[in-house]
Scaffold this motif. Structure first.
Motif, PDB file in Angstrom:
ATOM      1  N   VAL A   9      28.213  47.090  30.840  1.00 52.38           N
ATOM      2  CA  VAL A   9      28.105  45.852  31.616  1.00 52.38           C
ATOM      3  C   VAL A   9      28.005  46.201  33.093  1.00 52.38           C
ATOM      4  O   VAL A   9      28.666  47.116  33.580  1.00 52.38           O
ATOM      5  CB  VAL A   9      29.327  44.941  31.348  1.00 52.38           C
ATOM      6  N   ASP A  10      27.164  45.460  33.828  1.00 54.95           N
ATOM      7  CA  ASP A  10      26.919  45.738  35.247  1.00 54.95           C
ATOM      8  C   ASP A  10      27.906  44.981  36.137  1.00 54.95           C
ATOM      9  O   ASP A  10      27.637  43.867  36.573  1.00 54.95           O
ATOM     10  CB  ASP A  10      25.484  45.366  35.605  1.00 54.95           C
ATOM     11  N   PHE A  11      29.043  45.588  36.393  1.00 52.34           N
ATOM     12  CA  PHE A  11      30.051  44.979  37.256  1.00 52.34           C
ATOM     13  C   PHE A  11      29.703  45.130  38.737  1.00 52.34           C
ATOM     14  O   PHE A  11      30.190  44.380  39.567  1.00 52.34           O
ATOM     15  CB  PHE A  11      31.426  45.590  36.984  1.00 52.34           C
ATOM     16  N   ALA A  12      28.857  46.078  39.077  1.00 54.43           N
ATOM     17  CA  ALA A  12      28.540  46.369  40.482  1.00 54.43           C
ATOM     18  C   ALA A  12      27.787  45.228  41.156  1.00 54.43           C
ATOM     19  O   ALA A  12      27.975  44.977  42.352  1.00 54.43           O
ATOM     20  CB  ALA A  12      27.728  47.650  40.573  1.00 54.43           C
ATOM     21  N   LYS A  13      26.946  44.509  40.406  1.00 54.91           N
ATOM     22  CA  LYS A  13      26.127  43.433  40.982  1.00 54.91           C
ATOM     23  C   LYS A  13      26.951  42.357  41.660  1.00 54.91           C
ATOM     24  O   LYS A  13      26.529  41.748  42.621  1.00 54.91           O
ATOM     25  CB  LYS A  13      25.310  42.751  39.885  1.00 54.91           C
ATOM     26  N   ARG A  14      28.126  42.090  41.144  1.00 51.35           N
ATOM     27  CA  ARG A  14      28.943  40.978  41.639  1.00 51.35           C
ATOM     28  C   ARG A  14      30.270  41.459  42.232  1.00 51.35           C
ATOM     29  O   ARG A  14      31.271  40.764  42.141  1.00 51.35           O
ATOM     30  CB  ARG A  14      29.189  39.982  40.517  1.00 51.35           C
ATOM     31  N   GLY A  15      30.254  42.644  42.770  1.00 51.26           N
ATOM     32  CA  GLY A  15      31.452  43.140  43.450  1.00 51.26           C
ATOM     33  C   GLY A  15      32.583  43.539  42.520  1.00 51.26           C
ATOM     34  O   GLY A  15      33.744  43.517  42.912  1.00 51.26           O
ATOM     35  N   GLY A  16      32.271  43.876  41.277  1.00 53.54           N
ATOM     36  CA  GLY A  16      33.291  44.358  40.361  1.00 53.54           C
ATOM     37  C   GLY A  16      33.914  43.311  39.463  1.00 53.54           C
ATOM     38  O   GLY A  16      34.694  43.630  38.576  1.00 53.54           O
ATOM     39  N   VAL A  17      33.577  42.035  39.685  1.00 59.91           N
ATOM     40  CA  VAL A  17      34.138  40.941  38.879  1.00 59.91           C
ATOM     41  C   VAL A  17      32.975  40.061  38.411  1.00 59.91           C
ATOM     42  O   VAL A  17      32.128  39.671  39.215  1.00 59.91           O
ATOM     43  CB  VAL A  17      35.144  40.107  39.694  1.00 59.91           C
ATOM     44  N   ILE A  18      32.940  39.762  37.102  1.00 61.65           N
ATOM     45  CA  ILE A  18      31.850  38.953  36.560  1.00 61.65           C
ATOM     46  C   ILE A  18      32.397  37.730  35.829  1.00 61.65           C
ATOM     47  O   ILE A  18      33.541  37.733  35.370  1.00 61.65           O
ATOM     48  CB  ILE A  18      30.942  39.768  35.624  1.00 61.65           C
ATOM     49  N   PRO A  19      31.587  36.666  35.711  1.00 58.91           N
ATOM     50  CA  PRO A  19      32.041  35.464  35.008  1.00 58.91           C
ATOM     51  C   PRO A  19      32.095  35.671  33.494  1.00 58.91           C
ATOM     52  O   PRO A  19      31.281  36.407  32.926  1.00 58.91           O
ATOM     53  CB  PRO A  19      31.002  34.410  35.380  1.00 58.91           C
ATOM     54  N   VAL A  20      33.066  34.996  32.884  1.00 60.49           N
ATOM     55  CA  VAL A  20      33.228  35.002  31.434  1.00 60.49           C
ATOM     56  C   VAL A  20      33.334  33.556  30.969  1.00 60.49           C
ATOM     57  O   VAL A  20      34.244  32.836  31.380  1.00 60.49           O
ATOM     58  CB  VAL A  20      34.505  35.763  30.999  1.00 60.49           C
ATOM     59  N   VAL A  34      36.125  31.903  33.373  1.00 53.75           N
ATOM     60  CA  VAL A  34      37.053  32.788  34.071  1.00 53.75           C
ATOM     61  C   VAL A  34      36.302  34.041  34.484  1.00 53.75           C
ATOM     62  O   VAL A  34      35.076  34.094  34.372  1.00 53.75           O
ATOM     63  CB  VAL A  34      38.272  33.132  33.178  1.00 53.75           C
ATOM     64  N   TYR A  35      37.021  35.052  34.939  1.00 56.86           N
ATOM     65  CA  TYR A  35      36.382  36.270  35.423  1.00 56.86           C
ATOM     66  C   TYR A  35      37.006  37.498  34.783  1.00 56.86           C
ATOM     67  O   TYR A  35      38.162  37.474  34.363  1.00 56.86           O
ATOM     68  CB  TYR A  35      36.493  36.347  36.954  1.00 56.86           C
ATOM     69  N   ALA A  36      36.220  38.559  34.713  1.00 55.07           N
ATOM     70  CA  ALA A  36      36.714  39.829  34.189  1.00 55.07           C
ATOM     71  C   ALA A  36      36.217  40.958  35.069  1.00 55.07           C
ATOM     72  O   ALA A  36      35.120  40.889  35.629  1.00 55.07           O
ATOM     73  CB  ALA A  36      36.242  40.051  32.758  1.00 55.07           C
ATOM     74  N   ASP A  79      25.081  38.658  28.744  1.00 56.33           N
ATOM     75  CA  ASP A  79      23.821  37.973  29.032  1.00 56.33           C
ATOM     76  C   ASP A  79      22.699  38.992  29.265  1.00 56.33           C
ATOM     77  O   ASP A  79      22.931  40.197  29.320  1.00 56.33           O
ATOM     78  CB  ASP A  79      23.975  37.012  30.213  1.00 56.33           C
ATOM     79  N   CYS A  80      21.488  38.485  29.409  1.00 56.62           N
ATOM     80  CA  CYS A  80      20.297  39.328  29.514  1.00 56.62           C
ATOM     81  C   CYS A  80      20.290  40.232  30.747  1.00 56.62           C
ATOM     82  O   CYS A  80      19.594  41.244  30.759  1.00 56.62           O
ATOM     83  CB  CYS A  80      19.042  38.464  29.477  1.00 56.62           C
ATOM     84  N   ASP A  81      21.037  39.887  31.787  1.00 59.79           N
ATOM     85  CA  ASP A  81      21.114  40.711  32.997  1.00 59.79           C
ATOM     86  C   ASP A  81      22.323  41.644  32.998  1.00 59.79           C
ATOM     87  O   ASP A  81      22.550  42.363  33.971  1.00 59.79           O
ATOM     88  CB  ASP A  81      21.181  39.823  34.244  1.00 59.79           C
TER      89      ASP A  81
END
Length: 111
Positions: A9-20, A34-36, A79-81
């Motif tokens: 999973v690409d955590f770098a795109k969003r500063g280390g935190v992504i939506p769940v 929420v976020y992970a 997701d696809c991204d």
């Protein structure tokens, strides 16, 4: 794409935190957003229970650690991204901190 670890999973795109998005397996209701971070996803994969990262408290937490409303995760989808997740949970316990089943219990009124 099959997610085998948090490294997929690409955590770098969003500063280390992504939506769940959390969805009920049976009813298909959306229970919360929420976020992970990488660690929360790794713990979810490892334990089978929903773990998140609280952006307001800046800490890792397992859903239900205080309320007892643990959310067992039956599927994790990316997701696809590769920068957002869907946790499909198999639980009939409330997800919202207010005691409501879903955090989306408030309606926007039309003007």
């Amino acid at each position: 794409m099959n997610v085998k670890s948090a490294d997929d999973v690409d955590f770098a795109k969003r500063g280390g935190v992504i939506p769940v998005v959390v969805q009920d397996k049976k009813t298909k209701d959306v229970l919360t957003l929420v976020y992970a971070n990488r660690e929360a996803l790794a713990k979810t994969i490892e334990t089978g229970n929903a773990w998140f990262f609280s952006t307001s408290r800046n800490k890792l937490w397992m859903k239900g650690e205080e309320s007892g409303n643990v959310q067992p995760v039956s599927e994790i989808r990316v997701d696809c991204d590769s920068d957002a997740l869907l946790y499909i949970v198999d639980s009939n316990k409330p997800m919202c901190h207010t005691g409501e089943r879903t955090c989306f219990h408030n309606m926007v009124e039309k003007a």
